[in-house]
Design an enzyme around this catalytic site. Structure first.
Site, PDB file in Angstrom:
ATOM      1  N   TYR A 136      85.544  65.868  28.252  1.00 34.20           N
ATOM      2  CA  TYR A 136      84.017  65.299  28.775  1.00 34.20           C
ATOM      3  C   TYR A 136      84.034  65.306  30.044  1.00 34.20           C
ATOM      4  O   TYR A 136      82.844  65.049  30.801  1.00 34.20           O
ATOM      5  CB  TYR A 136      84.195  63.594  28.077  1.00 34.20           C
ATOM      6  N   LYS A 178      97.045  68.443  19.742  1.00 28.23           N
ATOM      7  CA  LYS A 178      96.845  69.909  19.564  1.00 28.23           C
ATOM      8  C   LYS A 178      98.182  70.649  20.501  1.00 28.23           C
ATOM      9  O   LYS A 178      97.797  71.479  21.465  1.00 28.23           O
ATOM     10  CB  LYS A 178      95.555  70.507  19.904  1.00 28.23           C
ATOM     11  N   ASP A 211      94.219  69.507  13.271  1.00 25.39           N
ATOM     12  CA  ASP A 211      93.489  70.272  12.261  1.00 25.39           C
ATOM     13  C   ASP A 211      94.110  69.587  10.927  1.00 25.39           C
ATOM     14  O   ASP A 211      93.466  69.174  10.071  1.00 25.39           O
ATOM     15  CB  ASP A 211      93.697  71.789  12.477  1.00 25.39           C
ATOM     16  N   ASP A 235      85.964  61.680  19.030  1.00 28.17           N
ATOM     17  CA  ASP A 235      84.854  61.782  18.495  1.00 28.17           C
ATOM     18  C   ASP A 235      84.388  62.435  17.336  1.00 28.17           C
ATOM     19  O   ASP A 235      83.709  61.922  16.358  1.00 28.17           O
ATOM     20  CB  ASP A 235      83.951  62.719  19.901  1.00 28.17           C
ATOM     21  N   ASP A 239      83.650  60.468  13.244  1.00 31.47           N
ATOM     22  CA  ASP A 239      82.126  60.964  12.473  1.00 31.47           C
ATOM     23  C   ASP A 239      82.789  61.258  10.868  1.00 31.47           C
ATOM     24  O   ASP A 239      82.186  60.899   9.924  1.00 31.47           O
ATOM     25  CB  ASP A 239      81.603  62.011  13.025  1.00 31.47           C
TER      26      ASP A 239
HETATM   27  C1  IPM Z   1      79.689  59.127  20.695  1.00 33.78           C
HETATM   28  C2  IPM Z   1      78.621  60.176  21.033  1.00 33.78           C
HETATM   29  C3  IPM Z   1      78.789  60.500  22.320  1.00 33.78           C
HETATM   30  C4  IPM Z   1      80.244  60.981  22.521  1.00 33.78           C
HETATM   31  C5  IPM Z   1      77.796  61.557  22.870  1.00 33.78           C
HETATM   32  C6  IPM Z   1      76.220  61.097  22.551  1.00 33.78           C
HETATM   33  C7  IPM Z   1      77.925  61.733  24.449  1.00 33.78           C
HETATM   34  O1  IPM Z   1      79.069  61.184  19.989  1.00 33.78           O
HETATM   35  O2  IPM Z   1      79.603  57.842  21.104  1.00 33.78           O
HETATM   36  O3  IPM Z   1      80.440  59.329  19.801  1.00 33.78           O
HETATM   37  O4  IPM Z   1      80.352  62.500  22.213  1.00 33.78           O
HETATM   38  O5  IPM Z   1      80.928  60.125  22.962  1.00 33.78           O
HETATM   39 MN    MN Z   2      80.083  60.850  18.311  1.00 29.95          MN
END
Ligand code: IPM
Ligand code: MN
Ligand code: NAD
Length: 340
Positions: A136, A178, A211, A235, A239
């Site tokens: 990042y 990884k 993975d 990240d 999700d």
């Molecule tokens: C999160 C979001 C952010 C990240 C983006 C919006 C920059 O996806 O907080 O998970 O990737 O950290």
């Molecule tokens: Mn995110």
């Protein structure tokens, strides 16, 4: 007086922030300072994070953030400002290297998850995501025909996030990397192994390739205690892990650093597809208020009260559309406030 900086941001952000401030205000008396942030700040000032907002956040006791971004500001032109730069600038500017993302499979929501109940039952894990390093924040290059993003980690960056993970673990840390491909992952694995041996010998440590970890998160999620991982893997995996709870609208997070104010925000984004309809799930935002109370203001009883009010509202049948129901943001807010 406790000072909280509130950053509603974009999309559903301004729809869920007032509800979250109501929940916060029901628990503790706070001075709230609200600022434009992300796309809204780009429109007003040409930048996603103004110096004034960063300075205000640095002086606050805690920062409550909703979400940033949206199609209006989406561009592939690196010269144009992006809402997400505000988020990254705030995390970096406040030194928030540790992002905690707790994932609990609530019995009331087992049927809302696309995963089978017998797989998710009992899941109570914590993703500890490194937040200010890795790909990042590495140097970026772009020519007409090529592009690159550098992924870099230092020993010190890995040590400090590893300590957060081991300190949070009840039984085991699963370090996800990884290391079969990436040099940063090999450094990560060496440093995490050393920190465990020298400082946390009572905590079990295992290394799992990313993975395989992605696969096990849906096949055997309840085996995980703490998942420790670098910025981008964290990240993506968080999700994925959100679906164990039934919806990305359920997942809160706390971003902490070396003692200054933390940022508390849902894991989800600005949800442009449902913006303006009044149907966003505010629960991840309320649970982020819970984390703000716990980690930001050290009010454990108040934090538990918010979490338990959310649990009881769900047990009472509250379901927003992302959870398969039809409760609006206002109805979900009323249901939780009634439990408080
Ligand atoms: C999160 C979001 C952010 C990240 C983006 C919006 C920059 O996806 O907080 O998970 O990737 O950290
Ligand atoms: Mn995110
Ligand atoms: P998203 O998380 O905004 O939405 C993904 C899906 O989940 C959508 O269908 C959305 O409607 C749904 N969803 C998300 N939150 C919800 C909620 N509270 N209630 C009900 N449904 C919800 O991800 P995206 O669509 O990939 O990203 C949209 C924008 O948000 C992008 O600009 C992205 O950069 C940004 N983003 C910001 C943050 C943040 O501010 N922390 C985090 C992730 C994405």
């Amino acid at each position: 007086m406790t000072r909280v900086v509130a950053l509603p941001g974009d999309g559903i952000g301004p729809e869920i922030m007032p509800a979250a401030l109501e929940v916060l205000g029901a628990m503790v008396s706070v001075d709230v300072e609200e600022h434009l942030f992300g796309g809204a700040s780009i429109d007003a000032y040409g930048t996603a994070l103004t110096d004034e907002v960063l300075a205000g956040a640095a002086k606050a006791d805690a920062v409550l953030l909703a979400a940033v971004g949206g199609p209006k500001w989406d561009t592939t032109d690196a010269a144009k400002p992006r809402p997400e730069q505000g988020l990254l600038g705030l995390r970096k500017g406040l030194g928030l290297f540790a992002n905690l993302r707790p994932v609990r499979a609530l019995p009331a929501l087992h049927s809302a998850s696309p995963l089978r109940e017998e797989r998710i039952a009992g899941t109570d894990l914590l993703v500890v995501r490194e937040l200010t390093g890795g790909i990042y924040f590495g140097a970026k290059t772009r020519t007409a025909t090529s592009a690159s993003d550098l992924c870099a980690y230092s020993t010190e960056e890995v040590e400090r996030i590893a300590r957060v993970a081991f300190a949070a673990a009840r039984t085991r840390v699963t370090s996800v990397d990884k290391a079969n491909v990436l040099e940063t992952s090999r450094l990560w694995r060496e440093v995490v192994t050393r920190v465990q041996a020298e400082e946390f010998p009572a905590v079990e440590l295992e290394h799992v390739l990313v993975d395989n970890a992605a696969m096990q998160l849906v096949s055997r999620p309840s085996r995980f205690d703490v998942i420790l991982t670098e910025n981008m893997f964290g990240d993506i995996l968080s999700d994925e892990a959100a679906m164990i709870t039934g919806s990305i609208g359920m997942l809160p997070s706390a971003s902490l650093g070396a003692g200054g104010p933390g940022v508390f925000e849902p894991v989800h984004g600005s949800a442009p597809d449902i913006t303006g309809q009044g149907i966003a799930n505010p629960l991840a935002m309320f649970l982020s208020v819970g984390l703000l109370l716990r980690h930001g203001l050290h009010l454990e009883a108040e934090a538990r009260a918010v979490e338990s009010a959310v649990d009881r509202a769900l047990a009472g049948g509250l379901r927003t559309h992302d959870l398969g129901g039809d409760a609006t943001t206002a109805q979900a807010t009323a249901a939780v406030l009634a439990q408080l």
